[in-house]
Design an enzyme around this catalytic site. Structure first.
Site, PDB file in Angstrom:
ATOM      1  N   MET A 282      12.932  24.890  32.752  1.00 27.73           N
ATOM      2  CA  MET A 282      13.234  24.680  31.332  1.00 27.73           C
ATOM      3  C   MET A 282      12.145  23.823  30.703  1.00 27.73           C
ATOM      4  SD  MET A 282      17.395  24.292  31.185  1.00 27.73           S
ATOM      5  CE  MET A 282      17.595  23.298  32.656  1.00 27.73           C
ATOM      6  N   ALA A 283      11.453  24.439  29.730  1.00 25.40           N
ATOM      7  CA  ALA A 283      10.342  23.760  29.064  1.00 25.40           C
ATOM      8  C   ALA A 283      10.853  22.511  28.343  1.00 25.40           C
ATOM      9  CB  ALA A 283       9.701  24.721  28.060  1.00 25.40           C
TER      10      ALA A 283
ATOM     11  N   CYS B  54       9.979  34.556  28.730  1.00 28.51           N
ATOM     12  CA  CYS B  54       9.973  33.698  27.540  1.00 28.51           C
ATOM     13  C   CYS B  54       9.993  34.563  26.278  1.00 28.51           C
ATOM     14  CB  CYS B  54       8.762  32.771  27.541  1.00 28.51           C
ATOM     15  SG  CYS B  54       8.837  31.644  26.132  1.00 28.51           S
TER      16      CYS B  54
ATOM     17  N   ASN C 215      20.798  34.827  37.229  1.00 27.34           N
ATOM     18  CA  ASN C 215      20.734  33.775  36.217  1.00 27.34           C
ATOM     19  C   ASN C 215      21.375  34.238  34.900  1.00 27.34           C
ATOM     20  OD1 ASN C 215      18.278  32.744  33.905  1.00 27.34           O
ATOM     21  ND2 ASN C 215      19.692  31.309  34.844  1.00 27.34           N
TER      22      ASN C 215
ATOM     23  N   ARG D 223      21.219  25.693  31.463  1.00 23.27           N
ATOM     24  CA  ARG D 223      21.818  24.809  30.457  1.00 23.27           C
ATOM     25  C   ARG D 223      22.970  23.956  30.975  1.00 23.27           C
ATOM     26  NH1 ARG D 223      22.537  29.541  26.362  1.00 23.27           N
ATOM     27  NH2 ARG D 223      22.789  30.527  28.401  1.00 23.27           N
TER      28      ARG D 223
HETATM   29  C1  LIG Z   1      15.505  24.301  26.801  1.00 26.89           C
HETATM   30  C2  LIG Z   1      15.193  25.531  27.606  1.00 26.89           C
HETATM   31  C3  LIG Z   1      13.911  25.740  28.066  1.00 26.89           C
HETATM   32  C4  LIG Z   1      13.612  26.875  28.847  1.00 26.89           C
HETATM   33  N1  LIG Z   1      12.350  27.024  29.339  1.00 26.89           N
HETATM   34  C5  LIG Z   1      12.083  28.030  30.216  1.00 26.89           C
HETATM   35  C6  LIG Z   1      10.833  28.104  30.894  1.00 26.89           C
HETATM   36  O1  LIG Z   1       9.953  27.248  30.738  1.00 26.89           O
HETATM   37  N2  LIG Z   1      10.632  29.166  31.726  1.00 26.89           N
HETATM   38  C7  LIG Z   1      11.595  30.125  31.950  1.00 26.89           C
HETATM   39  O2  LIG Z   1      11.362  31.060  32.703  1.00 26.89           O
HETATM   40  N3  LIG Z   1      12.790  30.060  31.335  1.00 26.89           N
HETATM   41  C8  LIG Z   1      13.058  29.026  30.497  1.00 26.89           C
HETATM   42  N4  LIG Z   1      14.309  28.923  29.940  1.00 26.89           N
HETATM   43  C9  LIG Z   1      15.355  29.897  30.315  1.00 26.89           C
HETATM   44  C10 LIG Z   1      16.187  29.367  31.491  1.00 26.89           C
HETATM   45  O3  LIG Z   1      15.398  29.205  32.651  1.00 26.89           O
HETATM   46  C11 LIG Z   1      17.366  30.321  31.812  1.00 26.89           C
HETATM   47  O4  LIG Z   1      16.842  31.578  32.121  1.00 26.89           O
HETATM   48  C12 LIG Z   1      18.332  30.470  30.646  1.00 26.89           C
HETATM   49  O5  LIG Z   1      18.647  29.216  30.067  1.00 26.89           O
HETATM   50  C13 LIG Z   1      19.626  31.173  31.091  1.00 26.89           C
HETATM   51  O6  LIG Z   1      20.277  30.436  32.097  1.00 26.89           O
HETATM   52  P1  LIG Z   1      21.571  29.498  31.771  1.00 26.89           P
HETATM   53  O7  LIG Z   1      22.599  30.381  31.125  1.00 26.89           O
HETATM   54  O8  LIG Z   1      22.001  28.957  33.102  1.00 26.89           O
HETATM   55  O9  LIG Z   1      21.111  28.425  30.819  1.00 26.89           O
HETATM   56  C14 LIG Z   1      14.620  27.818  29.137  1.00 26.89           C
HETATM   57  C15 LIG Z   1      15.908  27.606  28.647  1.00 26.89           C
HETATM   58  C16 LIG Z   1      16.212  26.488  27.906  1.00 26.89           C
HETATM   59  C17 LIG Z   1      17.634  26.277  27.422  1.00 26.89           C
END
Ligand SMILES: Cc1cc2nc3c(=O)[nH]c(=O)nc-3n(C[C@H](O)[C@H](O)[C@H](O)COP(=O)(O)O)c2cc1C
Length: 330
Positions: A18-19, A102, A202, A227
């Site tokens: 997560m960036a 992304c 995921n 999240r």
């Molecule tokens: C704040 C934020 C930053 C994220 N940054 C990235 C990232 O840098 N690289 C990536 O592949 N996915 C990124 N994602 C996506 C997450 O890795 C993940 O795929 C997405 O949140 C779905 O999973 P979740 O439902 O468990 O949150 C980001 C998501 C969030 C909320």
């Protein structure tokens, strides 16, 4: 158990990249809560190639975080390969991950991130070029497709496997969905059945029970949590425990939450500096405060904090208020 290339994880629970969140301070904290694998935030290939100072700082990894996967993104083969080689030779990352999910226009218009999802041939070509250039295992994290009419998850995953990729993390949403709607787990099952490399599921794992359900319903090899872990490393611990023992542990006390928030803050200060860390910590603190009674007032005050002392005293006050309330109720 989850094994990627020659890297063996101690369990199937993975912290999502997560960036702006998954720096060493947060990753180490989550690791201490038991994650089998932690993923670093995405890093620009060009930033690495041109040795941009901020980008280079993102490559810092504490030995205690390992095993760790470091994610790069890019749209051009030459710079992507160059960046992957740098990560391979100059960092202690265990796995090199390529971002193929992304959705933000700044990234997709450079032919990076989710843009690849439209072209399995490009995926094959890019992944294979990276795989041949490095020693570490290469993985890909992708969304299921660009939009409803272009869901090439199976073809894309097979292209990754053919190219020598060692695992796939699949977020069950399209690029167009961003974070809306419900993640599609059926596609995770389809992809799992169509490749022999490990698949990490995921999307929308919000509770330990969700994690178990995802593993059972899709047959995936690991479960990636994003999240739900924000301000909540206990989600990782509770999930690991639930998967291993079937026991659902309770939520932490406010005091415990505040203690871990302060630990996270101190690690961020050590990583950056007090000024930057306190500002960055405002969003994390709001996440740690989620669900705590009377948090709105404290959240506003946190947004004004400039120093560690101010922030820590607000967090301690909240924990104290809560314990006094508990004592009255008790
Ligand atoms: C704040 C934020 C930053 C994220 N940054 C990235 C990232 O840098 N690289 C990536 O592949 N996915 C990124 N994602 C996506 C997450 O890795 C993940 O795929 C997405 O949140 C779905 O999973 P979740 O439902 O468990 O949150 C980001 C998501 C969030 C909320």
């Amino acid at each position: 158990m989850l094994k990627i290339g020659n890297i063996e994880m101690k369990n199937q629970v993975v912290l999502a990249p997560m960036a702006g969140v998954c720096n060493s301070a947060f990753r180490l904290t989550v690791k201490e809560f038991g994650a089998g694998l932690v993923c670093a935030e995405m890093v620009s290939d060009k930033g690495i190639v041109f040795k941009n100072e901020k980008t280079m700082n993102l490559l810092y990894i504490d030995e205690r975080e390992k095993p760790l996967s470091l994610q790069i993104f890019g749209g051009e083969k030459e710079t992507l390969v160059e960046a992957a080689k740098f990560v391979d030779q100059n960092t202690n990352a265990d796995i090199i991950d390529i971002n193929m999910g992304c959705p933000v226009p700044k990234i997709t218009k450079c032919d990076a991130g989710a843009k690849w999802l439209l072209d399995p041939n490009k995926i094959y070509e890019m992944v294979s070029a990276v795989v041949h250039a490095v020693e570490k295992p290469v993985t890909v994290k992708m969304r299921m497709g660009w939009d409803e009419d272009h869901i090439f998850a199976v073809k894309n995953a097979q292209a990754v496997e053919r190219a020598g990729g060692k695992a796939i993390a699949l977020h069950g949403r399209t690029r167009v969905q961003m974070y809306e709607g419900k993640a599609n787990w059926d596609i995770i099952r389809e992809v799992k059945q169509s490749v022999t490399i490990p698949v990490i599921g995921n999307g929308d794992v919000q509770t330990p029970q969700d994690a178990k359900r995802m593993l059972e319903e899709t047959g995936c090899d690991g479960v990636m949590i994003g999240r739900a872990a924000l301000g909540n490393p206990w989600m990782i611990y509770r999930t690991v425990q639930y998967l291993e023992t079937d026991k659902l542990l309770g939520e932490p006390s406010v005091r415990e939450k505040m203690d871990v928030c302060i630990l996270h803050l101190d690690r961020l200060i050590a990583l950056k500096n007090e000024d930057i860390a306190v500002r960055e910590m405002r969003k994390h603190a709001a996440w740690y405060l989620k669900g705590i009674r009377g948090n709105a007032k404290v959240r506003n005050a946190i947004n004004e904090c400039q120093t560690r002392e101010q922030l820590v005293s607000l967090l301690n006050e909240l924990a104290l208020d809560e314990s006094q309330n508990q004592a009255i109720v008790g």
